[in-house]
Design an enzyme around this catalytic site. Structure first.
Site, PDB file in Angstrom:
ATOM      1  N   ILE A 145      21.646  -4.411 -10.903  1.00 52.58           N
ATOM      2  CA  ILE A 145      22.052  -3.029 -11.154  1.00 52.58           C
ATOM      3  C   ILE A 145      22.404  -2.819 -12.620  1.00 52.58           C
ATOM      4  CG2 ILE A 145      23.791  -1.276 -10.601  1.00 52.58           C
ATOM      5  CD1 ILE A 145      23.959  -2.559  -7.812  1.00 52.58           C
ATOM      6  N   GLY A 146      23.041  -3.805 -13.231  1.00 49.56           N
ATOM      7  CA  GLY A 146      23.403  -3.687 -14.640  1.00 49.56           C
ATOM      8  C   GLY A 146      22.187  -3.511 -15.527  1.00 49.56           C
ATOM      9  N   SER A 163      33.366  -1.379  -5.018  1.00 44.97           N
ATOM     10  CA  SER A 163      32.577  -1.606  -3.807  1.00 44.97           C
ATOM     11  C   SER A 163      33.331  -1.076  -2.598  1.00 44.97           C
ATOM     12  CB  SER A 163      32.296  -3.098  -3.626  1.00 44.97           C
ATOM     13  OG  SER A 163      31.736  -3.360  -2.352  1.00 44.97           O
ATOM     14  N   TYR A 196      36.617 -11.490  -3.427  1.00 50.86           N
ATOM     15  CA  TYR A 196      35.778 -10.411  -3.943  1.00 50.86           C
ATOM     16  C   TYR A 196      36.325  -9.048  -3.520  1.00 50.86           C
ATOM     17  CZ  TYR A 196      31.645  -7.475  -4.647  1.00 50.86           C
ATOM     18  OH  TYR A 196      30.783  -6.473  -5.038  1.00 50.86           O
TER      19      TYR A 196
END
Length: 412
Positions: free
Chosen positions: A133-134, A257, A290
């Site tokens: 995505i980056g 997220s 995470y």
């Protein structure tokens, strides 16, 4: 009309349709006039509606106006290497009325959001921009003229990513600067290198993250997921806030997220617990680490906006999409298998980058922050992510942690 289709615009039936023998043209400064080929005359008013119109804004990015040997104006699309006598701005003519912002959804790609936008006056940093995505985020910005800094740990991969972008468009302005978020020393060095360029900073995208990592401590003594996803970005923003202020209006975009909903950061007494954020090995579970780091992202984003919005800096957080096949899960074979199976049913990287790009440049978000976006729509995060006391506690703890590990300046 064929010209509309050629210029990449859709043709629609409306009251603006011209009678036979008429043609719509525009002046160099964007005013629309009408040519009657049968009577060999021109006029400013539409022959049916009597309205006057003008083109909305400048030419789309990558377009240029030129004149042929007969003195006729034509338009060159340098990106797609084509030319037309149709002014592409005529698809967006207005009658001095405000145009409602377009609505996007989970199927929207980043380049669709940027359609027609010229970012040549913007400098944008994207962390973790060498893949996934980056990379798509950085690529989309660069293809619309922005000066993009790829802030990455792996310089070889980052250089390849920059080459891919410049291979797609030779005029793209892409630079690579080393940034290892697992090292607060590296974060400080990155900030010094960027400040040495004397560039402004209009958008900082905190994108880099890791997931499902084996337990390890960074050189600063923190669990790696916590430092890479949150603490490193916290310090980066702290060090660049003076540049952001001078460049205002500016934006900070934090990639979080939906997994933030499945955890908490508070102990049994309701206090922020460092052992939950940066746990010892015996208490470590990679997915939970995470999730907690992503909750930190939301709390950080809201508190940052509260503090910096008076200075012209807005901050929003977002969820890019679920189960996308990126390199973030590379450390655990089971997740890699799961993501591979889900791949046909999930977003593409272009779609995954869309909400990041939307938060970074959408005109309707100018001056607006402290929000959480999913599929380019605002949505409410978890109750704990909306807790201002928790956001303040995390800010103060993060501030103390980076100060305790600060490196004294070298004596030259």
């Amino acid at each position: 009309m064929a010209a509309l289709k050629y210029a990449g615009m859709e043709d629609t039936d409306s009251e603006d349709e011209l009678p036979p023998g008429w043609e719509e043209r525009s002046t160099k400064d964007g005013w629309v006039y009408y040519a009657n080929h049968e009577e060999m005359k021109t006029q400013w008013e539409h022959p049916k509606t009597g309205k006057k119109k003008r083109c909305a804004g400048a030419l789309p990015y990558g377009w240029e106006q030129e004149t042929d040997d007969k003195g006729q104006i034509f338009y060159v699309d340098h990106i797609n290497k084509r030319k037309t006598y149709f002014d592409p701005r005529q698809a967006f003519t207005v009658e001095d009325m405000q145009v409602k912002p377009k609505r996007y959804d989970g199927n929207t790609g980043a380049l669709e959001i940027l359609h027609g936008q010229d970012l040549s006056d913007k400098v944008i940093i994207v962390t973790g921009a060498n893949s996934g995505i980056g990379f798509e985020t950085a690529r989309s910005f660069a293809l619309h003229g922005a000066h993009v800094i790829l802030a990455c740990r792996n310089q070889s991969r980052a250089s390849k990513a920059a080459s891919l972008i410049m291979g797609e468009w030779s005029k793209a302005r892409v630079e690579v600067l080393p940034l290892d978020l697992a090292s607060l020393r590296s974060v400080r060095q990155f900030a010094e290198l960027f400040k040495a360029t004397k560039l402004p900073l209009h958008v900082l995208v905190c994108n880099a993250a890791v997931c499902s990592q084996p337990w390890r401590l960074t050189e600063d003594g923190f669990e790696s997921t916590f430092q890479i996803c949150h603490l490193g970005h916290f310090l980066l923003v702290q060090l660049l806030q003076d540049v952001l202020r001078l460049s205002a209006p500016a934006r900070v975009v934090v990639v979080s997220s939906e997994s933030h909903r499945f955890t908490d950061l508070l102990d049994s007494c309701g206090n922020l617990d460092l052992d939950l954020l940066s746990p010892p090995q015996k208490n470590y579970w990679s997915l939970l680490a995470y999730n907690r780091a992503k909750l930190c992202n939301l709390l950080f984003s809201s508190e940052l906006h509260r503090r910096m919005s008076p200075h012209g800096i807005c901050c929003n957080a977002l969820h890019p999409g679920s189960m996308m096949f990126t390199s973030i899960h590379r450390s655990w074979w089971l997740l890699t298998l799961l993501f591979s199976l889900a791949r046909p049913f999930t977003k593409s990287m272009q779609q995954g980058a869309a909400t990041t790009v939307y938060c970074a440049v959408a005109p309707e978000l100018e001056g607006i922050g402290g929000m959480y976006f999913n599929n380019c729509f605002r949505c409410l995060p978890s109750p704990q992510a909306q807790d201002p006391a928790a956001a303040l506690s995390l800010w103060e703890l993060s501030e103390r942690l980076v100060q305790e590990r600060s490196t004294p300046p070298q004596v030259l």
